[in-house]
Scaffold this motif. Structure first.
Motif, mmCIF file in Angstrom:
data_model
loop_
_atom_site.group_PDB
_atom_site.id
_atom_site.type_symbol
_atom_site.label_atom_id
_atom_site.label_comp_id
_atom_site.label_asym_id
_atom_site.label_seq_id
_atom_site.Cartn_x
_atom_site.Cartn_y
_atom_site.Cartn_z
ATOM 1 N N ALA A 1 -2.896 46.090 37.163
ATOM 2 C CA ALA A 1 -1.486 46.430 37.388
ATOM 3 C C ALA A 1 -0.618 45.907 36.255
ATOM 4 O O ALA A 1 0.328 46.573 35.812
ATOM 5 C CB ALA A 1 -1.020 45.863 38.727
ATOM 6 N N VAL A 2 -0.937 44.709 35.764
ATOM 7 C CA VAL A 2 -0.169 44.122 34.669
ATOM 8 C C VAL A 2 -0.282 44.980 33.411
ATOM 9 O O VAL A 2 0.701 45.171 32.684
ATOM 10 C CB VAL A 2 -0.642 42.670 34.396
ATOM 11 C CG1 VAL A 2 -0.118 42.167 33.044
ATOM 12 C CG2 VAL A 2 -0.163 41.749 35.513
ATOM 13 N N ILE B 1 -1.075 36.442 32.730
ATOM 14 C CA ILE B 1 0.181 37.043 33.188
ATOM 15 C C ILE B 1 0.062 37.455 34.650
ATOM 16 O O ILE B 1 1.001 37.268 35.434
ATOM 17 C CB ILE B 1 0.548 38.262 32.316
ATOM 18 C CG1 ILE B 1 0.763 37.825 30.856
ATOM 19 C CG2 ILE B 1 1.819 38.933 32.844
ATOM 20 C CD1 ILE B 1 0.928 38.984 29.892
ATOM 21 N N ALA B 2 -1.093 37.994 35.019
ATOM 22 C CA ALA B 2 -1.313 38.420 36.403
ATOM 23 C C ALA B 2 -1.116 37.255 37.362
ATOM 24 O O ALA B 2 -0.501 37.402 38.434
ATOM 25 C CB ALA B 2 -2.710 39.013 36.551
ATOM 26 N N ARG C 1 3.731 38.950 27.337
ATOM 27 C CA ARG C 1 2.726 39.645 26.533
ATOM 28 C C ARG C 1 3.179 39.830 25.090
ATOM 29 O O ARG C 1 2.464 39.491 24.145
ATOM 30 C CB ARG C 1 2.410 41.008 27.154
ATOM 31 C CG ARG C 1 1.345 41.801 26.402
ATOM 32 C CD ARG C 1 0.003 41.110 26.421
ATOM 33 N NE ARG C 1 -1.000 41.865 25.669
ATOM 34 C CZ ARG C 1 -2.201 41.384 25.384
ATOM 35 N NH1 ARG C 1 -2.551 40.168 25.770
ATOM 36 N NH2 ARG C 1 -3.062 42.114 24.691
ATOM 37 N N GLU C 2 4.369 40.391 24.902
ATOM 38 C CA GLU C 2 4.809 40.789 23.570
ATOM 39 C C GLU C 2 5.341 39.629 22.739
ATOM 40 O O GLU C 2 5.214 39.629 21.515
ATOM 41 C CB GLU C 2 5.877 41.884 23.678
ATOM 42 C CG GLU C 2 5.400 43.144 24.367
ATOM 43 C CD GLU C 2 4.215 43.778 23.666
ATOM 44 O OE1 GLU C 2 4.256 43.909 22.431
ATOM 45 O OE2 GLU C 2 3.244 44.148 24.353
ATOM 46 N N LEU D 1 0.393 36.111 25.857
ATOM 47 C CA LEU D 1 -0.515 35.672 26.913
ATOM 48 C C LEU D 1 -1.480 36.797 27.265
ATOM 49 O O LEU D 1 -1.158 37.979 27.124
ATOM 50 C CB LEU D 1 0.270 35.255 28.160
ATOM 51 C CG LEU D 1 0.551 33.748 28.319
ATOM 52 C CD1 LEU D 1 1.477 33.259 27.221
ATOM 53 C CD2 LEU D 1 1.152 33.461 29.684
ATOM 54 N N GLY D 2 -2.653 36.425 27.749
ATOM 55 C CA GLY D 2 -3.623 37.406 28.184
ATOM 56 C C GLY D 2 -3.210 38.033 29.507
ATOM 57 O O GLY D 2 -2.423 37.457 30.273
#
Length: 298
Positions: A154-155, A144-145, A134-135, A139-140
């Motif tokens: 949850a992500v 990522i999920a 993410r950072e 990625l969205g």
């Protein structure tokens, strides 16, 4: 087949796509693992899976490859965590001699610095994967999920928790490349001349030295804390050693050689002109990526 060796008659679509994104995929794996050797193994596993994918329905090949890489790296990260429990002394990331463009990308250089990689070591494996994807790679949450096997909701929660964790632990202050280089050059001269006072002048009072010998080479088995203690430890560097500045993980660092062999790589964190953290990698198994530049990408 090794994807680095295109088949006779030209590359197919899968091979070409993999090679275009190879440096990115290596960077993803390295940031998750802190080990170039393990990152290369992950790339081989990624290639084997990618080579069997039907590419026709794949809309975003880059994102698909990143998800495969992250999934494989996460599985390996859990195994490495168990290995590190029996590691002799402090465990430090494997240093990389990086190309000049890595230092020019400030966010990338920060994310692969020795100091930041050590902060990432304090995260749980899934937290680390979510944070990095993410950072660093933006990625969205849905992507990522899929990579980590969690729901998007949850992500989001994991990402928030990981950001707070990292913010509370990341080193204070970030010196410019010029400031870091000046501090290390003065530090280098002090070591080469054996001038203890000049060495002390370059160290913050609460400086911390971490040494990684991996049980193969002599190294402190616990953090060395305080300018006086660290300076005395550094004066043990062999007078016959040569020291040179190099770009390690996107930042100035020192490479120590004895004869034609690399003995130690010393990375540093500099704050307000003083060295607050020193990371000395002596384990020879971790020094193979210092002779040749490694390209990293976001």
């Amino acid at each position: 087949m090794d994807p680095a060796e295109p088949p006779a008659g030209g590359m197919d679509g899968a091979t070409e796509t993999f090679l275009v994104h190879r440096n990115l995929l290596f960077t993803v794996a390295y940031e998750l693992l802190g080990s170039a050797a393990d990152a290369e193994d992950v790339l081989q596993e990624t290639w084997l899976r990618w080579a069997g994918v039907d590419l026709d329905p794949v809309r975003d090949r880059r994102a698909y490859l990143v998800r495969i890489t992250a999934r494989q790296a996460l599985a390996r990260l859990r195994v490495l965590g168990r290995r590190k429990e029996s590691y002799v002394g402090p465990w430090l990331p494997e240093p990389l001699l990086t190309t000049p463009d890595v230092a020019e990308d400030v966010e990338l250089a920060d994310s692969v610095s020795m100091a930041m990689l050590l902060v990432l070591e304090t995260l749980q494996p899934t937290e680390r994967a979510v944070f990095v994807l993410r950072e660093v790679f933006e990625l969205g949450y849905d992507e990522i999920a899929e990579a980590v096997g969690k729901s998007p909701a949850a992500v989001r929660q994991i990402a928030h928790r990981a950001r707070s964790h990292v913010a509370a632990r990341r080193p204070r202050g970030t010196a410019s490349p010029a400031e870091a280089r000046d501090a290390l050059q003065a530090f280098q001269r002090a070591i080469e001349t054996g001038d203890l006072q000049h060495l002390l002048d370059r160290l913050a009072p609460d400086v911390v030295l971490l040494s990684d010998g991996g049980g193969i080479r002599q190294a402190a088995l616990a953090p060395v804390i305080g300018a006086d203690t660290v300076a005395r430890r550094l004066r043990r560097i062999d007078p016959a050693a040569s020291l040179r500045l190099a770009q390690i993980n996107g930042h100035p660092a020192l490479v120590v050689r004895l004869g034609d062999q690399i003995d130690t790589v010393i990375a540093a964190h500099v704050d307000d002109g003083l060295i607050t953290g020193l990371y000395a990698v002596r384990n020879p198994d971790k020094l193979s990526r210092i002779e040749q530049e490694t390209a990293l990408r976001r």
